[in-house]
Write a protein that holds these residues in place. Structure first.
Motif, PDB file in Angstrom:
ATOM      1  N   GLU A  60      36.208  38.306  53.340  1.00 46.71           N
ATOM      2  CA  GLU A  60      35.470  38.855  52.162  1.00 46.71           C
ATOM      3  C   GLU A  60      36.613  39.270  50.763  1.00 46.71           C
ATOM      4  OE1 GLU A  60      34.133  42.812  53.619  1.00 46.71           O
ATOM      5  OE2 GLU A  60      32.982  41.764  55.191  1.00 46.71           O
ATOM      6  N   VAL A  61      37.824  39.731  51.374  1.00 46.53           N
ATOM      7  CA  VAL A  61      38.796  40.093  50.172  1.00 46.53           C
ATOM      8  C   VAL A  61      38.983  38.581  49.421  1.00 46.53           C
ATOM      9  CG1 VAL A  61      41.240  40.865  49.578  1.00 46.53           C
ATOM     10  CG2 VAL A  61      39.474  42.071  51.337  1.00 46.53           C
ATOM     11  N   GLY A  67      36.785  34.710  42.849  1.00 43.65           N
ATOM     12  CA  GLY A  67      35.858  34.680  41.873  1.00 43.65           C
ATOM     13  C   GLY A  67      36.353  35.487  40.667  1.00 43.65           C
ATOM     14  N   TYR A  68      37.589  35.992  40.800  1.00 42.14           N
ATOM     15  CA  TYR A  68      38.455  36.601  39.529  1.00 42.14           C
ATOM     16  C   TYR A  68      38.991  35.204  38.767  1.00 42.14           C
ATOM     17  CZ  TYR A  68      38.023  41.051  41.982  1.00 42.14           C
ATOM     18  OH  TYR A  68      37.988  42.240  42.823  1.00 42.14           O
ATOM     19  N   SER A  71      44.047  32.460  36.137  1.00 42.89           N
ATOM     20  CA  SER A  71      45.322  32.949  35.514  1.00 42.89           C
ATOM     21  C   SER A  71      45.251  34.708  35.295  1.00 42.89           C
ATOM     22  CB  SER A  71      44.732  32.263  34.019  1.00 42.89           C
ATOM     23  OG  SER A  71      43.756  32.930  33.426  1.00 42.89           O
ATOM     24  N   ALA A  72      44.487  35.242  35.309  1.00 46.29           N
ATOM     25  CA  ALA A  72      44.721  36.737  35.397  1.00 46.29           C
ATOM     26  C   ALA A  72      45.218  37.320  36.463  1.00 46.29           C
ATOM     27  CB  ALA A  72      43.379  37.462  35.120  1.00 46.29           C
ATOM     28  N   ILE A  73      45.160  36.700  37.646  1.00 48.72           N
ATOM     29  CA  ILE A  73      45.858  37.148  38.823  1.00 48.72           C
ATOM     30  C   ILE A  73      47.248  36.623  38.619  1.00 48.72           C
ATOM     31  CG2 ILE A  73      46.175  36.437  41.428  1.00 48.72           C
ATOM     32  CD1 ILE A  73      42.966  36.258  41.395  1.00 48.72           C
TER      33      ILE A  73
END
Length: 133
Positions: A60-61, A67-68, A71-73
């Motif tokens: 789930e995580v 879906g994020y 590049s922000a991660i």
């Protein structure tokens, strides 16, 4: 310690940083272990999940993170890790050198061999028990 090795995985930096010197020494030198609850309280893990449904919760995580914006991660991970990166690289180099030295002079070889034999014995017992079923 019982295998005659040394700190690795940057634990010589991260353990004292997160746990304080006394607890880090207890783990790295005295060979103490921590429960999942203790690891959670110390901030070394984010949560304790029950065995039942463990994989589903982890997936789930992972699916949520997929879906994020990747590049922000990546950017956020760099911001979080950046201040320690140099210290971690240095620790890794020191620890790898210490492990190489320990490999050349491993006075705990009898302990390692005993561990291997114990693992073989446990596996044989487990296989024997399965064969009875």
């Amino acid at each position: 310690m019982r295998w005659g090795l040394a700190a690795e995985g940057c634990s010589s930096v991260t353990f004292p940083l997160h746990l304080g010197h006394p607890k880090a020494a207890a783990l790295l030198i005295a060979g103490e272990v921590m429960t999942a609850e203790e690891l959670n309280t110390a901030g070394l893990i984010t949560k304790v999940l029950p065995a039942e449904g463990f994989l589903d919760r982890v997936l789930e995580v992972a699916e949520r993170m997929a879906g994020y914006s990747q590049s922000a991660i990546k950017t956020t991970r760099e911001l979080i890790r950046g201040p320690l990166r140099g210290k971690l690289h240095e620790a890794n180099l020191r620890e790898c050198q210490a492990l190489r030295e320990r490999d050349r002079n491993n006075d705990a070889l009898p302990n390692i061999l005993a561990f291997i034999e114990e693992t073989k014995r446990k596996k044989a017992m487990k296989d024997k028990a399965k064969a009875r079923l």
